[in-house]
Design a protein around this motif. Structure first.
Motif, PDB file in Angstrom:
ATOM      1  N   PRO A 182       0.832  -1.214   0.000  1.00  0.00           N
ATOM      2  CA  PRO A 182       0.000   0.000   0.000  1.00  0.00           C
ATOM      3  C   PRO A 182       0.866   1.264   0.000  1.00  0.00           C
ATOM      4  N   ILE A 183       0.436   2.277  -0.704  1.00  0.00           N
ATOM      5  CA  ILE A 183       1.227   3.507  -0.817  1.00  0.00           C
ATOM      6  C   ILE A 183       1.254   4.293   0.494  1.00  0.00           C
ATOM      7  N   VAL A 184       0.161   4.224   1.284  1.00  0.00           N
ATOM      8  CA  VAL A 184       0.090   4.855   2.598  1.00  0.00           C
ATOM      9  C   VAL A 184      -0.415   3.795   3.575  1.00  0.00           C
ATOM     10  N   GLN A 185       0.252   3.698   4.743  1.00  0.00           N
ATOM     11  CA  GLN A 185      -0.093   2.661   5.709  1.00  0.00           C
ATOM     12  C   GLN A 185      -0.226   3.270   7.091  1.00  0.00           C
ATOM     13  N   THR A 186      -0.924   2.545   7.973  1.00  0.00           N
ATOM     14  CA  THR A 186      -1.076   2.981   9.365  1.00  0.00           C
ATOM     15  C   THR A 186      -0.555   1.901  10.295  1.00  0.00           C
ATOM     16  N   ASP A 225      -5.480  11.506  -1.227  1.00  0.00           N
ATOM     17  CA  ASP A 225      -6.225  11.249  -2.467  1.00  0.00           C
ATOM     18  C   ASP A 225      -5.450  11.797  -3.662  1.00  0.00           C
ATOM     19  N   ASP A 226      -5.944  11.465  -4.836  1.00  0.00           N
ATOM     20  CA  ASP A 226      -5.395  11.956  -6.109  1.00  0.00           C
ATOM     21  C   ASP A 226      -3.926  11.581  -6.286  1.00  0.00           C
ATOM     22  N   ALA A 267      -0.464  -0.730  -4.188  1.00  0.00           N
ATOM     23  CA  ALA A 267      -1.893  -0.639  -3.912  1.00  0.00           C
ATOM     24  C   ALA A 267      -2.235   0.772  -3.437  1.00  0.00           C
ATOM     25  N   LEU A 268      -3.232   1.372  -4.083  1.00  0.00           N
ATOM     26  CA  LEU A 268      -3.676   2.697  -3.683  1.00  0.00           C
ATOM     27  C   LEU A 268      -4.391   2.650  -2.335  1.00  0.00           C
ATOM     28  N   ARG A 269      -4.187   3.656  -1.531  1.00  0.00           N
ATOM     29  CA  ARG A 269      -4.943   3.860  -0.306  1.00  0.00           C
ATOM     30  C   ARG A 269      -5.351   5.325  -0.254  1.00  0.00           C
ATOM     31  N   LEU A 286      -7.961   4.196   3.806  1.00  0.00           N
ATOM     32  CA  LEU A 286      -6.735   4.165   4.593  1.00  0.00           C
ATOM     33  C   LEU A 286      -6.985   3.717   6.026  1.00  0.00           C
ATOM     34  N   PHE A 287      -7.999   4.312   6.675  1.00  0.00           N
ATOM     35  CA  PHE A 287      -8.264   4.002   8.073  1.00  0.00           C
ATOM     36  C   PHE A 287      -9.309   2.884   8.138  1.00  0.00           C
ATOM     37  N   PRO A 288      -9.046   1.854   8.903  1.00  0.00           N
ATOM     38  CA  PRO A 288      -9.882   0.644   8.813  1.00  0.00           C
ATOM     39  C   PRO A 288     -11.204   0.700   9.554  1.00  0.00           C
ATOM     40  N   THR A 289     -11.427   1.691  10.401  1.00  0.00           N
ATOM     41  CA  THR A 289     -12.625   1.635  11.243  1.00  0.00           C
ATOM     42  C   THR A 289     -13.455   2.909  11.255  1.00  0.00           C
TER      43      THR A 289
END
Length: 528
Positions: A408-412, A425-426, A433-435, A459-462
């Protein structure tokens, strides 16, 4: 040329010119008497008319020619004398100090610490009636010029205790000897009290730094070789300081370490613990930090960091990083391109190149990452430490390129309680993988429930803050009882899963538009 030689030449010149002028006066007086002129004859310069006058014989024309040459020679002699005097005065007033004049060894074969320190001290002794900040003498642009020499030093070069500003140190190489203290830097800028405090607090300064002692110090065109023993440049409470066109290598701790102060500009420079062009077999063992900014309001511009554990570590606020290329230790081996520590809000990274090494955000309040390029599965990691809120984070218009490993390009890492005024975004990605904090998806089919699972996109799962949907019902195979447009509604939002339900089964296309960020305190966020 000695002063006695100059004096003798002056005396000979005076005698020669006096004789010529006396001869000229007597000749003209006799000539006027001979031809009964009321006025002395004055030939015109740059004209041959005087020598064509029928009243002037050839011998007189020859005399005037000699006198003209004599006057030209006298003028030239006086000009040369004045030029020589001006040159001597200029040399006596020079504001460029060369350590060679104090006996420093420009070959690096012998220790030149004392000679270099003396040269720096002499530069700061230049008299000045003007100030920059109150109490900081404006030294007028005085230079310490290393003149291309390579100098070995065994302890830090420091700026004098009295402080000062508008000073340039440039044009050479400094190399640490094997006996250089391991906890020090080749060049240290800061008062003795601040240096003592920095050592006592283990490489930090207290929150209150007092009045800066130095302002507008420029370090230019220098190579600093720390010999894997020490650091490169240490700045303590600097103000308006420039590091430009420098090459800093073989540091054991940090290449450049800035603590307190503000408005330090680091630009067009190269930093690396090991001199390499990438794919170094020893990359796993790279250590140290190339640039440490424990300071506010600074800029790092057009800098290349080619080897270190961490390229840039930021602990201060309101800094800007632009055009930086990081290909230090790769993320897969534990390296970090840019680290934003907890509390370092309001930092911006624009137009950077993260080459197999990414960005780690321990602080997620008012951080901007835009127009940057991430290569080799490099990504942005949001690490929940201390304050778990995400406020004013912007990661937009970046390019990511990877090796088709689904990274993923951005992860937490960890959980965040609130996401506000945030946009991820954008961005574009190939082989990754885009996030995003925003998602747009459509679900089609026959039935009375349509569910979109956005776990692979958001991006955020919840958490989801906003949901919009459009419902398009098809009349395909419609009967009289089903031709009525069905009633429908948003049925549930659970984590990143959204369901829309209708009162009767129909063929339909349901399109969803989702945003994970709220924009005001009164908005409600759906949290599973």
């Amino acid at each position: 040329m000695s002063n006695e030689s100059i004096h003798c030449k002056k005396m000979r010149g005076y005698i020669h010119i006096t004789t010529l002028l006396l001869y000229y006066s007597l000749s003209i007086t006799a000539d006027c008497a001979r031809f009964s002129y009321k006025e002395p004859y004055r030939p015109r310069r740059h004209s041959s008319a005087a020598f064509q006058n029928p009243f002037v014989d050839k011998s007189h024309g020859s005399l005037i020619s000699h006198l003209e040459n004599a006057r030209a020679l006298a003028s030239s002699w006086w000009q040369d004398t004045l030029n020589l005097q001006n040159a001597e005065e200029s040399r006596s007033r020079t504001l460029i100090f060369n350590p060679g004049a104090n006996g420093a060894d420009p070959t690096g074969n012998s220790d030149s610490t004392a000679e270099l320190q003396l040269t720096i001290n002499q530069a700061f002794e230049v008299a000045s009636r003007n100030n920059l900040m109150p109490g900081v003498a404006d030294l007028g642009g005085v230079e310490v010029h290393l003149a291309g020499g390579q100098y070995a030093i065994s302890k830090p070069l420091t700026l004098p205790d009295q402080g000062g500003g508008n000073v340039v140190i440039r044009g050479g190489t400094l190399r640490a000897t094997s006996s250089f203290p391991s906890d020090r830097f080749l060049i240290e800028l800061g008062s003795p009290q601040l240096r003592e405090e920095w050592v006592r607090l283990g490489g930090k300064l207290a929150n209150s730094h007092g009045q800066p002692a130095f302002e507008n110090i420029a370090l230019q065109n220098l190579m600093l070789d720390a010999n894997f023993t020490a650091g490169g440049i240490l700045l303590l409470n600097p103000i308006r300081t420039t590091i430009a066109n420098c090459y800093i290598t073989h540091f054991s701790s940090s290449g450049i370490s800035v603590h307190g102060g503000h408005e330090t500009f680091i630009q067009t420079s190269f930093l690396g613990q090991h001199i390499t062009t990438g794919s170094d077999p020893g990359e796993r063992s790279f250590s140290g930090t190339a640039i440490l900014l424990d300071s506010n309001d600074n800029a790092v511009t057009d800098v290349v960091i080619f080897s270190a554990q961490t390229a840039i570590e930021i602990l201060g606020q309101a800094n800007i990083i632009t055009g930086v290329h990081c290909y230090n230790k790769a993320t897969g081996w534990g390296g970090v391109g840019i680290m934003i520590r907890q509390g370092a809000a309001q930092n911006r990274m624009l137009g950077c190149y993260l080459d197999y090494t990414g960005i780690v955000l321990e602080e997620t309040r008012q951080i901007t990452i835009t127009n940057s390029f991430f290569l080799g599965d490099a990504f942005v990691l949001l690490r929940a430490t201390g304050n778990p809120d995400v406020v004013g984070l912007s990661i937009v218009d970046n390019m990511f390129s990877g090796g088709n490993h689904g990274v993923p390009i951005v992860q937490t890492k960890g959980s965040f309680s609130h996401v506000k005024q945030t946009c991820v975004d954008d961005n574009s990605a190939t082989g990754m993988a885009l996030r995003s904090t925003r998602a747009r998806v459509s679900v089609a089919g026959f039935g009375s429930n349509w569910t979109a699972d956005l776990s692979e996109t958001l991006l955020f799962p919840t958490s989801i803050a906003h949901v919009q949907y459009s419902f398009f019902a098809s009349n395909e195979n419609a009967t009289d009882s089903s031709s009525v447009f069905p009633s429908h509604a948003l049925q549930s939002v659970k984590a990143t899963s959204i369901t829309v339900a209708s009162d009767i089964p129909v063929h339909a296309i349901v399109s969803f538009n989702v945003d994970q960020s709220t924009y005001s305190e009164s908005e409600t966020m759906y949290v599973a």
